[in-house]
Design a protein around this motif. Structure first.
Motif, PDB file in Angstrom:
ATOM      1  N   ALA A 118       0.834  -1.197   0.000  1.00  0.00           N
ATOM      2  CA  ALA A 118       0.000   0.000   0.000  1.00  0.00           C
ATOM      3  C   ALA A 118       0.866   1.244   0.000  1.00  0.00           C
ATOM      4  O   ALA A 118       1.989   1.248   0.517  1.00  0.00           O
ATOM      5  CB  ALA A 118      -0.934   0.015   1.207  1.00  0.00           C
ATOM      6  N   PHE A 137      -3.227  -0.668   8.703  1.00  0.00           N
ATOM      7  CA  PHE A 137      -2.550  -1.398   7.621  1.00  0.00           C
ATOM      8  C   PHE A 137      -2.069  -2.768   8.090  1.00  0.00           C
ATOM      9  O   PHE A 137      -2.059  -3.730   7.306  1.00  0.00           O
ATOM     10  CB  PHE A 137      -1.395  -0.564   7.071  1.00  0.00           C
ATOM     11  CG  PHE A 137      -1.853   0.616   6.272  1.00  0.00           C
ATOM     12  CD1 PHE A 137      -2.299   0.456   4.975  1.00  0.00           C
ATOM     13  CD2 PHE A 137      -1.874   1.884   6.830  1.00  0.00           C
ATOM     14  CE1 PHE A 137      -2.757   1.536   4.241  1.00  0.00           C
ATOM     15  CE2 PHE A 137      -2.320   2.972   6.099  1.00  0.00           C
ATOM     16  CZ  PHE A 137      -2.767   2.801   4.802  1.00  0.00           C
ATOM     17  N   VAL A 142      -1.316  -5.787   4.648  1.00  0.00           N
ATOM     18  CA  VAL A 142      -0.419  -5.370   3.572  1.00  0.00           C
ATOM     19  C   VAL A 142       0.979  -5.905   3.836  1.00  0.00           C
ATOM     20  O   VAL A 142       1.401  -6.062   4.982  1.00  0.00           O
ATOM     21  CB  VAL A 142      -0.382  -3.829   3.421  1.00  0.00           C
ATOM     22  CG1 VAL A 142      -1.776  -3.278   3.194  1.00  0.00           C
ATOM     23  CG2 VAL A 142       0.266  -3.162   4.629  1.00  0.00           C
TER      24      VAL A 142
END
Length: 332
Positions: A118, A137, A142
């Protein structure tokens, strides 16, 4: 982009990739998936032995796209700026919040078992939000995260001027959050760690441009125009430098354009002058390496030989100070 542009670029790229199994042709800038699967496949087809990452807002991702990404072995990067309340700048064509659309695409990636990284753009980061930002996140799964501080460049003239002290605190909190749960490769923290390792091992840092092999980072626009060093300059023109391109792959080989970049591109000479000025005046130069071309140009009234920019203050200097602050408070 016509297929002929990709074919012309591939003539040089395939030779370079033969010597580098990690060579990448990155599909970025705009929304690559908007071109459609058939045409994107045609653009990728001329390249041999390269990796094909794409950076997408995930809005168009469906099962067919996921199958395509798996078949083509494409690495996926998703552009999302954090939890819903931090993602308000991303809207749909209808002007509605885009967060749920992006998350829908991410959900499809996850169902198909497609790993993804990301990139998040932060406009005016708050230290109090930094840990929650990172954990979002981490929970999203990710593999890696890049944090881009919003920049004043191109058509974006309204990037906020982040407070340097607060920016350093944000980076310190992010480093704390990462240390507590290091499941995501945080690009900026990795950069600082690599820099610190080089210093501790006595490696020479940031040699003079004339003595180094510089990464030209050629960006090939849809029409074949090639902009070196700074993708953000593609598509703009200047009274002194024209369209910033070094040439066009439909007329000259990409290898020729790279080899002759400095001779063909006057603004690069001015940029190196700015790098030298940074080296002479900035104590952070060994880490930063000098402000980026686009930041210099758009923040210094069309000049490449200026020195410190608001971007390097918030995204480089504050980063180093913040991670150093984190390290000093976590001594063994």
């Amino acid at each position: 982009m016509p297929a002929a542009v990709a074919e012309a670029a591939a003539l040089a790229v395939n030779r370079w990739a033969a010597d580098d199994p990690a060579f990448e042709v990155v599909w970025h800038d705009g929304e690559p998936l908007a071109t459609g699967r058939e045409h994107l496949a045609a653009l990728m087809a001329p390249f041999r032995g390269v990796k094909h990452p794409v950076q997408t807002n995930a809005a168009l991702l469906d099962d067919a796209w996921c199958e395509f990404l798996l078949e083509q072995q494409v690495h996926v990067g998703v552009s999302i700026d954090g939890p819903e309340d931090m993602n308000t700048h991303r809207v749909t064509l209808a002007g509605r919040p885009g967060f749920r659309v992006v998350m829908r695409g991410i959900g499809r990636l996850r169902r198909h078992g497609i790993a993804f990284s990301a990139i998040a753009v932060v406009s005016d980061p708050e230290p109090a939000d930094a840990a929650r930002f990172y954990e979002f996140f981490a929970e999203l799964g990710v593999t890696a995260l890049g944090v881009n501080v919003e920049e004043t460049e191109g058509v974006n003239h309204h990037a906020p001027q982040a407070n340097p002290a607060r920016s350093a605190q944000v980076w310190a909190v992010l480093a704390d959050a990462w240390r507590s749960n290091p499941v995501v490769q945080l690009r900026e923290i990795t950069r600082v760690m690599n820099f610190a390792s080089a210093v501790l091992h006595g490696h020479t840092l940031a040699p003079a441009p004339a003595a180094m092999l510089w990464d030209p980072l050629p960006t090939i626009a849809y029409d074949g125009g090639v902009v070196m060093l700074s993708p953000e300059l593609a598509g703009f023109t200047d009274e002194r430098f024209g369209d910033f391109t070094t040439g066009n792959v439909l007329r000259d080989g990409l290898d020729v354009l790279v080899d002759e970049a400095e001779k063909r591109t006057p603004w690069i000479t001015e940029f190196w002058q700015g790098v030298d000025a940074c080296r002479a005046t900035c104590p952070f130069f060994s880490f930063c390496g000098g402000a980026h071309p686009a930041n210099r140009y758009f923040e210094h009234d069309g000049r490449f030989d200026g020195t410190r920019t608001r971007y390097c203050t918030a995204a480089k200097i504050a980063l180093l100070e913040g991670v150093a602050r984190h390290a000093s408070s976590h001594r063994p």
